[in-house]
Write a protein that holds these residues in place. Structure first.
Motif, short mmCIF file in Angstrom:
data_model
loop_
_atom_site.label_atom_id
_atom_site.label_comp_id
_atom_site.label_asym_id
_atom_site.label_seq_id
_atom_site.Cartn_x
_atom_site.Cartn_y
_atom_site.Cartn_z
N MET A 30 0.83 -1.21 0.00
CA MET A 30 0.00 0.00 0.00
C MET A 30 0.86 1.26 0.00
SD MET A 30 -3.22 -1.07 2.40
CE MET A 30 -2.34 -2.07 3.58
N GLY A 31 1.96 1.22 0.73
CA GLY A 31 2.87 2.37 0.73
C GLY A 31 3.47 2.61 -0.64
N ALA A 32 3.82 1.54 -1.34
CA ALA A 32 4.37 1.67 -2.70
C ALA A 32 3.31 2.20 -3.66
CB ALA A 32 4.91 0.32 -3.18
N VAL A 33 2.07 1.75 -3.51
CA VAL A 33 0.97 2.25 -4.35
C VAL A 33 0.78 3.75 -4.09
CG1 VAL A 33 -1.54 2.18 -4.70
CG2 VAL A 33 -0.21 0.06 -4.64
N ALA A 45 -6.51 7.13 -0.74
CA ALA A 45 -7.18 5.85 -0.43
C ALA A 45 -6.16 4.83 0.07
CB ALA A 45 -7.91 5.33 -1.66
N ALA A 46 -4.97 4.81 -0.53
CA ALA A 46 -3.93 3.88 -0.10
C ALA A 46 -3.49 4.21 1.33
CB ALA A 46 -2.74 3.93 -1.05
N TYR A 47 -3.34 5.50 1.63
CA TYR A 47 -2.97 5.88 3.01
C TYR A 47 -4.10 5.57 3.99
CZ TYR A 47 1.31 8.08 1.37
OH TYR A 47 2.56 8.30 0.83
N GLU A 48 -5.34 5.72 3.54
CA GLU A 48 -6.48 5.38 4.40
C GLU A 48 -6.46 3.88 4.70
OE1 GLU A 48 -9.67 5.74 6.79
OE2 GLU A 48 -8.92 7.49 5.71
N VAL A 108 1.83 7.48 8.74
CA VAL A 108 0.62 7.20 7.94
C VAL A 108 -0.45 8.25 8.24
CG1 VAL A 108 -1.30 5.58 7.65
CG2 VAL A 108 1.04 4.74 7.61
N LYS A 109 -0.62 8.59 9.51
CA LYS A 109 -1.62 9.61 9.86
C LYS A 109 -1.28 10.95 9.20
CE LYS A 109 -2.85 7.63 14.34
NZ LYS A 109 -2.73 7.79 15.79
N THR A 115 -2.73 14.18 2.21
CA THR A 115 -3.26 13.80 0.89
C THR A 115 -4.78 13.89 0.81
OG1 THR A 115 -3.21 11.44 1.46
CG2 THR A 115 -1.28 12.35 0.32
N LEU A 116 -5.47 13.85 1.93
CA LEU A 116 -6.92 14.07 1.89
C LEU A 116 -7.22 15.50 1.46
CD1 LEU A 116 -8.29 12.17 5.01
CD2 LEU A 116 -8.73 11.65 2.60
#
Length: 163
Positions: A30-33, A45-48, A108-109, A115-116
């Motif tokens: 997910m981090g790579a995406v 969405a990936a970070y979520e 991540v937070k 990014t939101l």
């Protein structure tokens, strides 16, 4: 510990540890995406998903692996301080838990919040840092898995004295 209870605890420990390892791999993907999706709706969405995975997989998995590992270490022949591989695995587990909370979860937070607001937000080194952190976590958990199988280094001084 009776053999049936030992098997139950061992199944719980292996299952939760492997789940934690799998969650770590998923966080890496997910981090790579997220890193390669700058400016696209997929990025937040990936970070979520990373955040959800962290709270639903990584935290409970780490706690379950630690608790079941301690139960096995306290109530089976391995004990906590009698074998070097058990001590090393405990240290790696605690390190992974602290690293996951202090570095990965907080990153991540921050990435999610940025990014939101703007999927094109410049995260600086945060995006690559989260991928690198996931690689570190995966390596640490893989090493702990190898230690469980190989059981290297023999007994500690305390373990030899009890023998």
């Amino acid at each position: 510990m009776k053999p049936t209870a030992r098997k139950v605890w061992l199944v719980l420990h292996v299952s939760t540890s492997v789940g934690w390892l799998g969650g770590s791999y998923a966080m890496l993907v997910m981090g790579a995406v997220a890193l390669t999706s700058e400016g696209r709706p997929l990025r937040p969405a990936a970070y979520e998903l990373m955040h959800v995975s962290d709270t639903a997989i990584m935290i409970p998995g780490s706690l379950a692996a630690l608790i079941t590992g301690l139960v096995l270490a306290l109530y089976t022949k391995w004990r906590v301080l009698r074998h070097w591989w058990v001590i090393t695995k405990l240290v790696l587990t605690v390190f992974a838990m602290v690293f996951g909370y202090v570095y990965t979860a907080q990153g991540v937070k921050d990435a999610l919040a940025a990014t939101l607001a703007d999927p094109r937000a410049d995260l600086g080194s945060l995006g690559p840092g989260l991928v690198n952190g996931s690689v570190v976590m995966l390596a640490v958990l893989f090493l702990a898995t190898v230690l469980s199988i190989v059981k290297p280094w023999g007994r500690t001084t305390r373990g030899r004295a009890r023998r």
